[in-house]
Design a protein around this motif. Structure first.
Motif, PDB file in Angstrom:
ATOM      1  N   LYS A   4       0.850  -1.188   0.000  1.00  0.00           N
ATOM      2  CA  LYS A   4       0.000   0.000   0.000  1.00  0.00           C
ATOM      3  C   LYS A   4       0.884   1.237   0.000  1.00  0.00           C
ATOM      4  N   ARG A   5       0.450   2.216  -0.744  1.00  0.00           N
ATOM      5  CA  ARG A   5       1.234   3.442  -0.862  1.00  0.00           C
ATOM      6  C   ARG A   5       0.320   4.656  -0.734  1.00  0.00           C
ATOM      7  N   VAL A   6       0.905   5.745  -0.266  1.00  0.00           N
ATOM      8  CA  VAL A   6       0.189   7.011  -0.195  1.00  0.00           C
ATOM      9  C   VAL A   6       1.020   8.055  -0.938  1.00  0.00           C
ATOM     10  N   THR A   7       0.354   8.946  -1.642  1.00  0.00           N
ATOM     11  CA  THR A   7       1.031  10.006  -2.397  1.00  0.00           C
ATOM     12  C   THR A   7       0.861  11.323  -1.648  1.00  0.00           C
ATOM     13  N   VAL A   8       1.967  12.045  -1.477  1.00  0.00           N
ATOM     14  CA  VAL A   8       1.916  13.363  -0.841  1.00  0.00           C
ATOM     15  C   VAL A   8       2.530  14.348  -1.828  1.00  0.00           C
ATOM     16  N   GLU A   9       1.749  15.361  -2.209  1.00  0.00           N
ATOM     17  CA  GLU A   9       2.269  16.307  -3.202  1.00  0.00           C
ATOM     18  C   GLU A   9       1.812  17.723  -2.899  1.00  0.00           C
ATOM     19  N   GLY A  10       2.208  18.643  -3.759  1.00  0.00           N
ATOM     20  CA  GLY A  10       1.895  20.045  -3.529  1.00  0.00           C
ATOM     21  C   GLY A  10       3.004  20.695  -2.719  1.00  0.00           C
ATOM     22  N   GLU A  11       2.619  21.548  -1.776  1.00  0.00           N
ATOM     23  CA  GLU A  11       3.584  22.356  -1.032  1.00  0.00           C
ATOM     24  C   GLU A  11       4.175  21.621   0.173  1.00  0.00           C
ATOM     25  N   VAL A  12       4.871  20.501  -0.121  1.00  0.00           N
ATOM     26  CA  VAL A  12       5.637  19.786   0.906  1.00  0.00           C
ATOM     27  C   VAL A  12       7.092  19.770   0.447  1.00  0.00           C
ATOM     28  N   ARG A  13       8.012  19.611   1.398  1.00  0.00           N
ATOM     29  CA  ARG A  13       9.432  19.725   1.048  1.00  0.00           C
ATOM     30  C   ARG A  13       9.934  18.603   0.143  1.00  0.00           C
ATOM     31  N   THR A  14       9.471  17.385   0.356  1.00  0.00           N
ATOM     32  CA  THR A  14       9.873  16.288  -0.524  1.00  0.00           C
ATOM     33  C   THR A  14       8.645  15.484  -0.939  1.00  0.00           C
ATOM     34  N   PRO A  15       7.942  15.964  -1.975  1.00  0.00           N
ATOM     35  CA  PRO A  15       6.762  15.239  -2.452  1.00  0.00           C
ATOM     36  C   PRO A  15       7.155  13.847  -2.922  1.00  0.00           C
ATOM     37  N   GLY A  16       6.223  12.926  -2.850  1.00  0.00           N
ATOM     38  CA  GLY A  16       6.546  11.588  -3.332  1.00  0.00           C
ATOM     39  C   GLY A  16       5.487  10.577  -2.968  1.00  0.00           C
ATOM     40  N   VAL A  17       5.812   9.319  -3.299  1.00  0.00           N
ATOM     41  CA  VAL A  17       4.931   8.198  -2.999  1.00  0.00           C
ATOM     42  C   VAL A  17       5.603   7.407  -1.881  1.00  0.00           C
ATOM     43  N   PHE A  18       4.893   7.222  -0.789  1.00  0.00           N
ATOM     44  CA  PHE A  18       5.482   6.587   0.386  1.00  0.00           C
ATOM     45  C   PHE A  18       4.750   5.289   0.709  1.00  0.00           C
ATOM     46  N   PRO A  19       5.496   4.225   1.048  1.00  0.00           N
ATOM     47  CA  PRO A  19       4.850   2.966   1.419  1.00  0.00           C
ATOM     48  C   PRO A  19       4.171   3.103   2.782  1.00  0.00           C
ATOM     49  N   ILE A  20       3.038   2.447   2.927  1.00  0.00           N
ATOM     50  CA  ILE A  20       2.360   2.420   4.224  1.00  0.00           C
ATOM     51  C   ILE A  20       2.740   1.111   4.901  1.00  0.00           C
ATOM     52  N   LYS A  21       3.476   1.216   5.995  1.00  0.00           N
ATOM     53  CA  LYS A  21       3.843   0.013   6.760  1.00  0.00           C
ATOM     54  C   LYS A  21       3.028   0.035   8.048  1.00  0.00           C
ATOM     55  N   GLY A  22       2.110  -0.904   8.203  1.00  0.00           N
ATOM     56  CA  GLY A  22       1.235  -0.881   9.366  1.00  0.00           C
ATOM     57  C   GLY A  22       0.286   0.301   9.263  1.00  0.00           C
ATOM     58  N   ASN A  23       0.135   1.033  10.345  1.00  0.00           N
ATOM     59  CA  ASN A  23      -0.745   2.199  10.326  1.00  0.00           C
ATOM     60  C   ASN A  23       0.048   3.457  10.022  1.00  0.00           C
ATOM     61  N   LEU A  24      -0.499   4.278   9.150  1.00  0.00           N
ATOM     62  CA  LEU A  24       0.126   5.560   8.824  1.00  0.00           C
ATOM     63  C   LEU A  24      -0.967   6.612   8.908  1.00  0.00           C
ATOM     64  N   SER A  25      -0.708   7.640   9.717  1.00  0.00           N
ATOM     65  CA  SER A  25      -1.710   8.696   9.846  1.00  0.00           C
ATOM     66  C   SER A  25      -1.385   9.832   8.883  1.00  0.00           C
ATOM     67  N   PHE A  26      -2.359  10.704   8.769  1.00  0.00           N
ATOM     68  CA  PHE A  26      -2.256  11.889   7.928  1.00  0.00           C
ATOM     69  C   PHE A  26      -1.007  12.709   8.286  1.00  0.00           C
ATOM     70  N   LEU A  27      -0.845  13.021   9.574  1.00  0.00           N
ATOM     71  CA  LEU A  27       0.312  13.827   9.998  1.00  0.00           C
ATOM     72  C   LEU A  27       1.630  13.100   9.769  1.00  0.00           C
ATOM     73  N   GLN A  28       1.622  11.780   9.949  1.00  0.00           N
ATOM     74  CA  GLN A  28       2.853  11.014   9.708  1.00  0.00           C
ATOM     75  C   GLN A  28       3.242  11.070   8.234  1.00  0.00           C
ATOM     76  N   ALA A  29       2.234  11.022   7.357  1.00  0.00           N
ATOM     77  CA  ALA A  29       2.512  11.096   5.916  1.00  0.00           C
ATOM     78  C   ALA A  29       3.100  12.457   5.559  1.00  0.00           C
ATOM     79  N   ILE A  30       2.559  13.520   6.150  1.00  0.00           N
ATOM     80  CA  ILE A  30       3.101  14.870   5.922  1.00  0.00           C
ATOM     81  C   ILE A  30       4.553  14.923   6.435  1.00  0.00           C
ATOM     82  N   ALA A  31       4.794  14.279   7.578  1.00  0.00           N
ATOM     83  CA  ALA A  31       6.146  14.254   8.142  1.00  0.00           C
ATOM     84  C   ALA A  31       7.112  13.499   7.228  1.00  0.00           C
TER      85      ALA A  31
END
Length: 106
Positions: A4-31
């Motif tokens: 499972k992967r989540v995409t974070v884009e727009g005005e973040v310092r390192t946009p990208g596609v991140f794997p979800i390992k276990g539980n991943l929250s919204f704030l963790q994805a931004i981090a």
């Protein structure tokens, strides 16, 4: 199992596609994306899931007013630009070097 992967884009310092390992929250994805850029708007973050778009106010998540959503595979987070911050940044960049913000206090 498909990762499972989540995409974070727009005005973040390192946009990208991140794997979800276990539980991943919204704030963790931004981090994972190293947080917002200096012109990112924490009150205007769009969250896409199953073709629906949700507006999330990061400030309210951070202060505990609303819960930090858990992410699912294929979720997408898009941080919008804060137009006021963009204008301010352009204004500061346009100022001549002699009027750097600190020189007025000397």
């Amino acid at each position: 199992a498909i990762e499972k992967r989540v995409t974070v884009e727009g005005e973040v310092r390192t946009p990208g596609v991140f794997p979800i390992k276990g539980n991943l929250s919204f704030l963790q994805a931004i981090a994972l994306a190293q947080g917002l850029t200096e012109v990112g708007d924490s009150r205007s973050v769009f969250f896409y899931r199953d073709g629906a778009r949700h507006l999330v106010n990061l400030d309210l998540v951070r202060n505990g007013t609303i819960s930090d959503p858990m992410l699912k595979g294929d979720d997408r987070i898009v941080v919008m630009k804060d137009t006021a911050k963009v204008r301010e940044k352009k204004f500061l960049e346009a100022l001549p070097a002699v009027s750097a913000p600190f020189s007025i206090f000397n």
